[in-house]
Design an enzyme around this catalytic site. Structure first.
Site, mmCIF file in Angstrom:
data_model
loop_
_atom_site.group_PDB
_atom_site.id
_atom_site.type_symbol
_atom_site.label_atom_id
_atom_site.label_comp_id
_atom_site.label_asym_id
_atom_site.label_seq_id
_atom_site.Cartn_x
_atom_site.Cartn_y
_atom_site.Cartn_z
ATOM 1 N N SER A 79 -5.132 -0.176 13.744
ATOM 2 C CA SER A 79 -5.976 1.024 13.851
ATOM 3 C C SER A 79 -6.539 1.089 15.262
ATOM 4 O O SER A 79 -6.635 0.063 15.956
ATOM 5 C CB SER A 79 -7.135 0.929 12.859
ATOM 6 O OG SER A 79 -8.068 1.982 13.050
ATOM 7 N N VAL B 95 -6.310 9.730 10.372
ATOM 8 C CA VAL B 95 -5.193 10.240 9.574
ATOM 9 C C VAL B 95 -5.770 10.717 8.246
ATOM 10 O O VAL B 95 -6.503 9.963 7.583
ATOM 11 C CB VAL B 95 -4.168 9.115 9.264
ATOM 12 C CG1 VAL B 95 -2.915 9.696 8.621
ATOM 13 C CG2 VAL B 95 -3.824 8.313 10.514
ATOM 14 N N GLY C 118 0.822 -1.209 0.000
ATOM 15 C CA GLY C 118 0.000 0.000 0.000
ATOM 16 C C GLY C 118 0.853 1.255 0.000
ATOM 17 O O GLY C 118 0.554 2.232 0.684
ATOM 18 N N GLU D 71 -6.169 9.095 1.606
ATOM 19 C CA GLU D 71 -7.271 8.777 0.681
ATOM 20 C C GLU D 71 -8.256 7.776 1.297
ATOM 21 O O GLU D 71 -9.201 7.340 0.638
ATOM 22 C CB GLU D 71 -6.695 8.216 -0.627
ATOM 23 C CG GLU D 71 -5.924 9.266 -1.402
ATOM 24 C CD GLU D 71 -5.215 8.711 -2.628
ATOM 25 O OE1 GLU D 71 -5.596 7.629 -3.117
ATOM 26 O OE2 GLU D 71 -4.268 9.364 -3.092
ATOM 27 N N PHE D 72 -8.019 7.416 2.563
ATOM 28 C CA PHE D 72 -8.836 6.389 3.218
ATOM 29 C C PHE D 72 -10.337 6.693 3.123
ATOM 30 O O PHE D 72 -11.135 5.810 2.766
ATOM 31 C CB PHE D 72 -8.409 6.281 4.695
ATOM 32 C CG PHE D 72 -9.181 5.268 5.483
ATOM 33 C CD1 PHE D 72 -8.788 3.936 5.510
ATOM 34 C CD2 PHE D 72 -10.313 5.628 6.210
ATOM 35 C CE1 PHE D 72 -9.503 2.989 6.229
ATOM 36 C CE2 PHE D 72 -11.030 4.700 6.925
ATOM 37 C CZ PHE D 72 -10.628 3.370 6.936
ATOM 38 N N TYR E 192 -15.265 -3.232 9.216
ATOM 39 C CA TYR E 192 -13.908 -2.652 9.207
ATOM 40 C C TYR E 192 -13.247 -2.880 10.569
ATOM 41 O O TYR E 192 -12.086 -3.315 10.646
ATOM 42 C CB TYR E 192 -13.954 -1.149 8.872
ATOM 43 C CG TYR E 192 -12.572 -0.522 8.924
ATOM 44 C CD1 TYR E 192 -11.629 -0.791 7.921
ATOM 45 C CD2 TYR E 192 -12.178 0.293 9.993
ATOM 46 C CE1 TYR E 192 -10.355 -0.247 7.973
ATOM 47 C CE2 TYR E 192 -10.900 0.840 10.052
ATOM 48 C CZ TYR E 192 -9.994 0.568 9.039
ATOM 49 O OH TYR E 192 -8.717 1.085 9.101
ATOM 50 N N ASP F 234 -1.878 -6.870 -6.433
ATOM 51 C CA ASP F 234 -3.136 -6.883 -5.688
ATOM 52 C C ASP F 234 -2.964 -7.923 -4.583
ATOM 53 O O ASP F 234 -2.921 -9.126 -4.860
ATOM 54 C CB ASP F 234 -4.280 -7.268 -6.629
ATOM 55 C CG ASP F 234 -5.624 -7.291 -5.918
ATOM 56 O OD1 ASP F 234 -5.646 -7.300 -4.676
ATOM 57 O OD2 ASP F 234 -6.654 -7.291 -6.616
ATOM 58 N N ARG G 23 -1.791 0.439 -8.070
ATOM 59 C CA ARG G 23 -1.608 1.564 -9.005
ATOM 60 C C ARG G 23 -0.125 1.795 -9.293
ATOM 61 O O ARG G 23 0.555 2.542 -8.585
ATOM 62 C CB ARG G 23 -2.264 2.825 -8.436
ATOM 63 C CG ARG G 23 -3.794 2.780 -8.457
ATOM 64 C CD ARG G 23 -4.409 3.933 -7.717
ATOM 65 N NE ARG G 23 -4.126 3.881 -6.294
ATOM 66 C CZ ARG G 23 -4.464 4.817 -5.418
ATOM 67 N NH1 ARG G 23 -5.079 5.901 -5.815
ATOM 68 N NH2 ARG G 23 -4.176 4.681 -4.143
#
Ligand code: NDP
Ligand code: 8X3
Length: 254
Positions: free
Chosen positions: A140, A186, A13, A189-190, A153, A60, A39
């Site tokens: 997290s 944070v 990531g 782009e989350f 999540y 991926d 990406r």
């Protein structure tokens, strides 16, 4: 000089947010980098800014076969992975469980849990054989508490927490270290990803207080990795000053 100089660090990531910030900080510490994400164009952009040897993996991590092929196919100079940062992850939606999007659940489970497992399973054996290495999972605050709509999540991040503890137990008779860095909010782009590209809703998540940045987390990750070999930082929880828990955020705006 940092003990990290010349170490090889694999970051999943790495095309955005915390992972991209880690790439910059570890490059600054003199590390050789393997940067993984789907990406490839974003990875290339980041790599051009880095003054260090870098190998890019368009990958991926939800594909077990792709993860195994990518790691076993690394060129010789990148084959010895000293630090694995299991960072790739995502949230999808913030709905009540009985109204949730099942495709989103699959994505979170496949990425946050199964992807982390595939990567760890292929990388850890070489660390054990060599007698050195460090796994740093990005968990997290959602791995410690559950908040409204967080259901699946939060379950995936509780799983990351459990897997971190399990890895540490399983590796206790080896010099391989296992750590987790667990952030609160944070700005990355989350939320764009969580809200399926709803830019306004994503922006609202970070309004009315000062969120953390990817850099804040990357600094902690580098610190964790840079401890002497006998020091294993088990867990670091980092929150914005305006956040007291997964359920308590002080916003100035209404
Ligand atoms: P970003 O969305 O900015 O970055 C997520 C990264 O994960 C991207 O590089 C993305 O790359 C990668 N990724 C997602 N799915 C896959 C996949 N299937 N295969 C490979 N790479 C993948 O979010 P963050 O930087 O915020 O998130 C990083 C980690 O931090 C996540 O595990 C997240 O759960 C955790 N976290 C985030 C918090 C926050 O508030 N932002 C707080 C606490 C933890 P690409 O799309 O190119 O594949
Ligand atoms: C991502 C941060 O608080 O939205 O883990 O769960 S939070």
């Amino acid at each position: 000089m940092s003990s990290l100089a010349d170490k090889t660090v694999l970051i999943t990531g790495a095309s955005s947010g915390i992972g991209a910030a880690c790439a910059i900080k570890f490059a600054g510490a003199g590390c050789r980098l393997i940067l993984a994400a789907r990406r490839a164009d974003r990875l290339k952009e980041i790599a051009t800014e880095l003054k260090t040897e870098t190998y890019l993996l368009q990958l991926d991590i939800t594909s077990r076969a792709a993860v195994e092929k990518a790691v076993t196919g690394l060129p010789d100079e990148f084959r010895q992975i000293d630090v694995l940062i299991n960072n790739a992850g995502l949230g999808r939606g913030l709905d009540k469980l009985h109204e949730g999007n099942i495709d989103g659940w699959e994505e979170m489970i496949d990425t946050n849990i199964k992807g982390l497992l595939y990567m760890s399973r292929i990388v850890i054996p070489q660390m054990v054989e060599r007698g050195s290495g460090h796994i740093i999972n990005i968990g997290s605050i959602a791995g410690h508490q559950v908040y409204p709509g967080g259901n699946v999540y939060c379950a995936t991040k509780h799983a990351v927490n459990a897997l971190t503890q399990g890895m540490r137990i399983d590796l206790v008779d080896t010099p391989v270290r296992v750590s987790t860095v667990d952030p609160g909010l944070v700005e990355t782009e989350f939320s764009q990803v969580r809200f399926y590209g709803d830019t306004e809703r994503a922006a609202r998540t970070y309004r009315g207080y000062q969120p953390l940045t990817g850099d804040d987390i990357a600094e902690a990750v580098v610190w964790v990795a840079d401890r002497p070999p006998h020091v294993q930082v088990a867990e670091v929880i980092i929150l914005p000053t305006a956040q007291a828990s997964a359920l308590h955020l002080h916003k100035e705006e209404k």
